[in-house]
Design an enzyme around this catalytic site. Sequence first.
Site, mmCIF file in Angstrom:
data_model
loop_
_atom_site.group_PDB
_atom_site.id
_atom_site.type_symbol
_atom_site.label_atom_id
_atom_site.label_comp_id
_atom_site.label_asym_id
_atom_site.label_seq_id
_atom_site.Cartn_x
_atom_site.Cartn_y
_atom_site.Cartn_z
ATOM 1 N N GLU A 74 -50.036 -56.562 39.037
ATOM 2 C CA GLU A 74 -51.048 -57.332 40.071
ATOM 3 C C GLU A 74 -52.041 -58.129 39.458
ATOM 4 O O GLU A 74 -52.420 -59.297 39.698
ATOM 5 C CB GLU A 74 -52.168 -56.139 40.671
ATOM 6 C CG GLU A 74 -51.268 -55.364 41.703
ATOM 7 C CD GLU A 74 -50.283 -56.006 42.634
ATOM 8 O OE1 GLU A 74 -50.442 -57.195 43.196
ATOM 9 O OE2 GLU A 74 -49.049 -55.648 42.982
ATOM 10 N N HIS A 93 -50.617 -61.465 38.945
ATOM 11 C CA HIS A 93 -50.867 -62.474 40.449
ATOM 12 C C HIS A 93 -52.201 -63.008 40.290
ATOM 13 O O HIS A 93 -52.421 -64.218 40.753
ATOM 14 C CB HIS A 93 -50.793 -61.404 41.540
ATOM 15 C CG HIS A 93 -49.249 -61.212 41.707
ATOM 16 N ND1 HIS A 93 -48.030 -62.040 41.701
ATOM 17 C CD2 HIS A 93 -48.659 -59.967 42.004
ATOM 18 C CE1 HIS A 93 -47.139 -61.526 41.994
ATOM 19 N NE2 HIS A 93 -47.295 -60.230 42.221
ATOM 20 N N GLU A 116 -42.515 -62.316 41.980
ATOM 21 C CA GLU A 116 -42.427 -60.796 41.795
ATOM 22 C C GLU A 116 -41.449 -60.693 40.359
ATOM 23 O O GLU A 116 -42.196 -59.763 39.777
ATOM 24 C CB GLU A 116 -41.713 -60.209 42.949
ATOM 25 C CG GLU A 116 -42.496 -60.268 44.214
ATOM 26 C CD GLU A 116 -43.840 -59.652 43.932
ATOM 27 O OE1 GLU A 116 -44.070 -58.655 43.446
ATOM 28 O OE2 GLU A 116 -44.998 -60.406 44.564
#
Length: 649
Positions: free
Chosen positions: A168, A171, A248
């Site tokens: 995460e 990102h 991803e």
Amino acid sequence: MNFFERQKQVRRSSTRLVVLFVVAVLAIVTLANLLVVVASLSGGSDPGEVATFAVLVTIGTLVFIGGVSFVRTMSLRSGGGSKVALALGAVPVPDDTTDPHLRRYRNVVEEIAIASSTPVPDLFVMPGERGINAFAAGYTPADAAVAVTQGALERLNRDELQGVIAHEFSHIINGDMRLNIRLIGVLAGLTALSVIGRVLLYSGGGRQRGNNNAGAPIALIGIVALIAGFIGVFFGRLIKAAVSRQREFLADASAVQFTRQTSGLAGALKKIGGLDDGSKLRNAKTEDVSHMLFGEGMNFSSLFATHPPLVKRIQTLEPEFSPEKLADLQQRWRSNPPSGLREDVQLGLVADHDIPPSHAAGAPRRQAPSPSARSQSPISVDPAAVVAGIGDPSSTSYAHGERIRRDIPSSLADKAHDGTAVVPLVFGLLMSNEHDVRTRQHAIIATKYGREVADASWNTGGEVQQLDPHLRLPLAEIAFPALRHRGSDDVREIMGTLSDLIAADGRVSVFEYCLGTLVFTGLHEVLTHKPRWGGRRHSLSGSRDAVSTLLAVLARVGNDEQAAAEKAFQAGMNVVFPGQQVTFALPDDGILALEHVWPIIDGLAGEEKGRLVESVVTTVMDNGQVTLEEGELIRTVCAVLHCPVPPLA
């Protein structure tokens, strides 16, 4: 692919998003017009009426889609990542939690934030969600939020949780988070038509059942909106899949590099595939955020899948893994589901600071990294390696972040998490060790906040003075979430008080300037959801005066002798302006001259920011070492540039 190339890729994805959105809108308008034309002609309307209907439908559809997308985007902008988390039913992690699941979660996030030089995000948990999933949301790293499911906390061990959180953070660092939250707003207009269509169809149908022919036009409009809405949903899912799927894989790769092993992330993916709950969410709004989740939040066909196939993700990490092994895990865990905390004990992954004080006696301990040096001894770094590490922390960075977080005393860490104690803590970081200056600072705080807060700041300042100087900025970093939770007026008052405390002795130290700049920059982004110096672009060639001021300040901080400072200055200038001779001149206002530098260098393009960072490190490293003050300045420069450089270890 380095940090700046990934930023370019995100911008290309944003462009692709706009193109796909326009195509989707045109398809919806075209279909709506066809339906209206066919219905009007079959009803006996003349061509003039049909043309009028078509124009009205076109205008109405465009206004509706654009209006919904705009309103949704503005709504998300006003709340940052926390608004997305709250909309999914997530709840904030309590400041004073003693829950071992939540303490471990918070500590892992803080370790990764310190290691990646990224502001600590707001932390949320999705209670009742048994699947293993997580997401990061926000417009800037300063207003980011990370949420994990209850299933992730309960089923994942510490290494697996690290892998998910590191995914995460990738990102957050690479700009995917901003793109993802924009995607929610943009696609809201496409999908809202189907909702309106169902409402109108139901309304019109109800009137027809009451023998009221007035309901027929409403039902017709509802049918048109419903069909057009299905096209919107189709394109919406297609756009999300096109934008997010490849990113991803990149986030998985970054997480592995960051956490120094593949087993953690691979283990989390295996548990998703091996447990009945998988990564699915039960929330009705799951589709809105499906593109930003760690795993698939709902069942999609391969055409609309927002993530690569699970087995393929695992095989990228462990090439020898086979689907048959996943079936074995499913059978084993069906009768005996894994417990993350129990695995921590078995694997020796329990960290000291994960354990509440009341449970500390006799608890197993994780093998800790070697203690950080409690000295200000200089270190040596390679400028090119620092640039390569921008937005790309290594396993060494993570071990360093874990060590720093562990070395922060629990008494100070608890204050950093406490919404009330955090203000005296941050003020205490600036309390002088000179009694007269400290007395003036106490009076400043007492005037604005009262005697109780002033006394608490005085006492906390005494604790901070016993702290290893290397831990001061990291302590401020973990205090950041508690600061930004305060109201906007309170935040502005805090910023003003910090300025007064820094100016209390008529001097500004490097630490004071760095702390003030980092806090002011972060809190400004929280209040406005945009960079402090945004909008205006600058070129490196046109920024020579600003760059020379920056390098002159850096050269002087690291070198007491004029000749050595000039040599370091020229070394840095040769990186950004090779072959040009620029006279070394220290600005009259010293480090405060950087206030005029920040708006210019933050407007540089990505690759030029990389060259500037290399010149900064080259200037500092000209004498072969980086002192604590120089390291804090490098950290501050890179934060202003929005180039997250891992702490120099």
